[in-house]
Write a protein that holds these residues in place. Structure first.
Motif, short mmCIF file in Angstrom:
data_model
loop_
_atom_site.label_atom_id
_atom_site.label_comp_id
_atom_site.label_asym_id
_atom_site.label_seq_id
_atom_site.Cartn_x
_atom_site.Cartn_y
_atom_site.Cartn_z
N THR A 128 1.02 -1.24 0.06
CA THR A 128 0.08 0.27 0.04
C THR A 128 1.10 1.34 0.06
O THR A 128 2.02 1.24 0.63
N LYS A 129 0.32 2.27 -0.53
CA LYS A 129 1.06 3.72 -0.58
C LYS A 129 0.35 4.48 0.30
O LYS A 129 0.96 5.66 0.69
N ASP A 130 -0.41 4.11 1.11
CA ASP A 130 -1.20 4.86 2.28
C ASP A 130 -0.52 4.51 3.62
O ASP A 130 -0.47 3.30 4.26
N TRP A 131 0.05 5.78 4.17
CA TRP A 131 0.89 5.44 5.17
C TRP A 131 0.11 4.98 6.67
O TRP A 131 0.55 4.24 7.62
N GLU A 132 -1.23 5.19 6.66
CA GLU A 132 -2.11 4.85 7.78
C GLU A 132 -2.08 3.28 7.83
O GLU A 132 -2.00 2.72 9.02
N PHE A 133 -1.73 2.62 6.65
CA PHE A 133 -1.70 1.17 6.52
C PHE A 133 -0.14 0.68 6.83
O PHE A 133 0.10 -0.35 7.41
N SER A 134 0.59 1.34 5.97
CA SER A 134 1.95 0.84 5.80
C SER A 134 2.96 0.91 6.94
O SER A 134 3.83 0.14 7.23
N ARG A 135 2.58 1.83 7.86
CA ARG A 135 3.15 1.92 9.16
C ARG A 135 2.93 0.88 10.03
O ARG A 135 3.80 0.70 10.91
N LYS A 136 1.91 0.07 9.94
CA LYS A 136 1.70 -0.96 10.72
C LYS A 136 3.04 -1.96 10.61
O LYS A 136 3.11 -2.80 11.57
N TYR A 137 3.45 -2.13 9.39
CA TYR A 137 4.69 -2.90 9.31
C TYR A 137 5.89 -2.30 8.70
O TYR A 137 6.99 -3.09 8.81
N LYS A 138 5.89 -1.30 8.44
CA LYS A 138 7.32 -0.74 8.15
C LYS A 138 7.81 -0.07 9.18
O LYS A 138 9.18 0.17 9.38
N LEU A 139 7.17 0.22 10.26
CA LEU A 139 7.94 0.47 11.52
C LEU A 139 8.24 -0.51 12.56
O LEU A 139 7.36 -1.79 12.48
N PHE A 140 9.05 -0.41 13.41
CA PHE A 140 9.54 -1.46 14.50
C PHE A 140 8.85 -1.25 15.69
O PHE A 140 8.99 -0.16 16.45
N TYR A 141 8.01 -1.95 15.86
CA TYR A 141 7.14 -1.92 17.33
C TYR A 141 7.33 -2.90 18.43
O TYR A 141 7.68 -3.98 18.17
N MET A 142 7.80 -2.13 19.68
CA MET A 142 8.05 -2.95 20.93
C MET A 142 6.89 -2.84 21.87
O MET A 142 7.09 -1.95 22.92
N LYS A 143 5.79 -3.34 21.86
CA LYS A 143 4.67 -3.13 22.55
C LYS A 143 4.52 -3.97 23.96
O LYS A 143 3.62 -3.93 24.66
N ASP A 144 5.09 -5.21 23.82
CA ASP A 144 5.11 -6.21 25.09
C ASP A 144 5.72 -5.59 26.26
O ASP A 144 6.71 -6.27 26.63
N ASN A 145 5.12 -4.64 26.77
CA ASN A 145 5.71 -3.75 27.88
C ASN A 145 4.73 -3.00 28.50
O ASN A 145 3.65 -2.55 27.93
N PRO A 146 4.66 -2.52 29.63
CA PRO A 146 3.68 -1.91 30.45
C PRO A 146 3.63 -0.30 30.06
O PRO A 146 2.78 0.49 30.75
N TYR A 147 4.50 0.12 29.05
CA TYR A 147 4.67 1.55 28.83
C TYR A 147 3.58 2.05 27.47
O TYR A 147 3.92 3.10 27.16
N GLY A 148 3.11 1.00 26.93
CA GLY A 148 2.13 1.15 25.70
C GLY A 148 1.62 2.86 25.44
O GLY A 148 1.50 3.13 24.59
N LYS A 149 0.76 2.91 26.72
CA LYS A 149 -0.13 4.12 26.63
C LYS A 149 0.53 5.16 27.65
O LYS A 149 -0.26 6.04 27.74
N VAL A 150 1.52 5.14 28.06
CA VAL A 150 2.30 5.79 28.90
C VAL A 150 2.94 7.11 28.31
O VAL A 150 3.40 6.96 27.19
N SER A 151 2.89 8.47 28.72
CA SER A 151 3.58 9.49 28.06
C SER A 151 5.03 9.17 27.86
O SER A 151 5.88 8.51 28.69
#
Length: 307
Positions: A128-151
């Protein structure tokens, strides 16, 4: 028509019990419950102890917002059901604050009338050329930690964000196609609530055990519970049995509902009694999200109508 409802839980044991009591009055309906390992399981055990057909997963995971442990928890639910002594025709994935808006008879008739269909729509986002979608896999996410919604003012969250940005250098060129030993998998995304047949559930179970490259990629994606199962199904023979497949790309998750009604202007809306008439008129079998306190009057109306 035997149905296993797979409930991924972390809060409001009173609501979970109310939902189980509603569904499990039908002897052909059972509920499997995974309680987030960060939470005390005892209030859930106490609330659900006298309800027939309720089973807790033997193992539990700490589930974080947007993290891959949600996938592990979903497979705990799937495997608890398929490895039981009961043969189920359908497996319905639910999330804690979901609730039935149709009668048990209506739910059973729906699945009987659509037997063999898979209720897991998928939005094609590979290339896709739509960044709304492509950022889901083009960026590197590290979410398995307790800081996901923390500032990001939190020093640990800030370091985690910096590390994610740095690691995204390694993934920014990815085009959304996962290369595995048995072929290529175009990424799809969709709603985390879905329903699949016994054959499809067993295929998902086997897939997760035999596709390590696929799993490694999914671990660093954004909200993998909105992509893992959809990608597997829509790259398999089961896509032709889905209620819809080969659909064009379309923004916003509310456009990819399967069986669960929800509203998502900025975040998922908590439904109240004011939404009762609207819920009576939608074709969906379930709604999201409700709470045992804020939504009590709505739940009372739904139970009065449907019990």
């Amino acid at each position: 028509m035997k149905i296993a409802f797979l409930n991924l839980c972390h809060t409001d044991p009173e609501l979970v019990a109310r939902c189980a009591k509603r569904l499990c009055t039908d002897p052909d309906f059972d509920m499997y419950v995974h309680v987030d390992a960060k939470q005390n399981i005892e209030p859930f055990r106490e609330a659900l102890k006298d309800i027939r057909g309720v089973y807790f997963t033997p193992d539990r995971y700490k589930v974080y917002w947007g993290g891959y442990n949600a996938i592990h928890a979903c497979f705990e639910l799937i495997r608890a059901a398929i490895n039981s002594d009961i043969h189920y025709d359908y497996y319905v994935m639910m999330q804690n604050l979901d609730y039935p808006i149709k009668t048990n008879r209506d739910i059973k008739r729906f699945f009987e009338a659509n037997k063999g269909k898979e209720f897991i729509r998928g939005c094609p986002v590979a290339r896709t050329k739509d960044w709304e979608f492509s950022r889901k896999y083009k960026l590197f996410y590290m979410k398995d930690n307790p800081y996901g919604k923390v500032s990001n003012k939190n020093p640990v969250k800030l370091l985690n964000t910096i590390a994610s940005i740095f690691m995204s250098i390694t993934t920014i060129g990815f085009n959304g196609i996962i290369h595995e030993n048995d072929g290529d998998y175009d990424i799809y995304y969709g709603c985390a609530q879905w329903a699949v047949t016994d054959e499809c559930a067993r295929y998902l179970d086997d897939f997760e055990k035999t596709h390590p490259k696929f799993n490694r990629k999914m671990k660093i994606m954004q909200f993998p519970d909105e992509e893992y199962f959809h990608t597997v199904v829509h790259n398999s023979k089961f896509r032709e049995h889905c209620i819809k497949y080969n659909e064009p790309q379309k923004r916003w998750l509310v456009n990819w509902r399967n069986l669960t009604y929800f509203e998502f202007p900025k975040e998922v809306t908590v439904l109240t009694k004011a939404d009762y008439q609207k819920l009576k008129e939608v074709p969906d079998l379930f709604c999201r999200k409700v709470r045992s306190d804020i939504s009590k009057d709505l739940l009372d109306e739904l139970d009065k109508e449907n019990l």
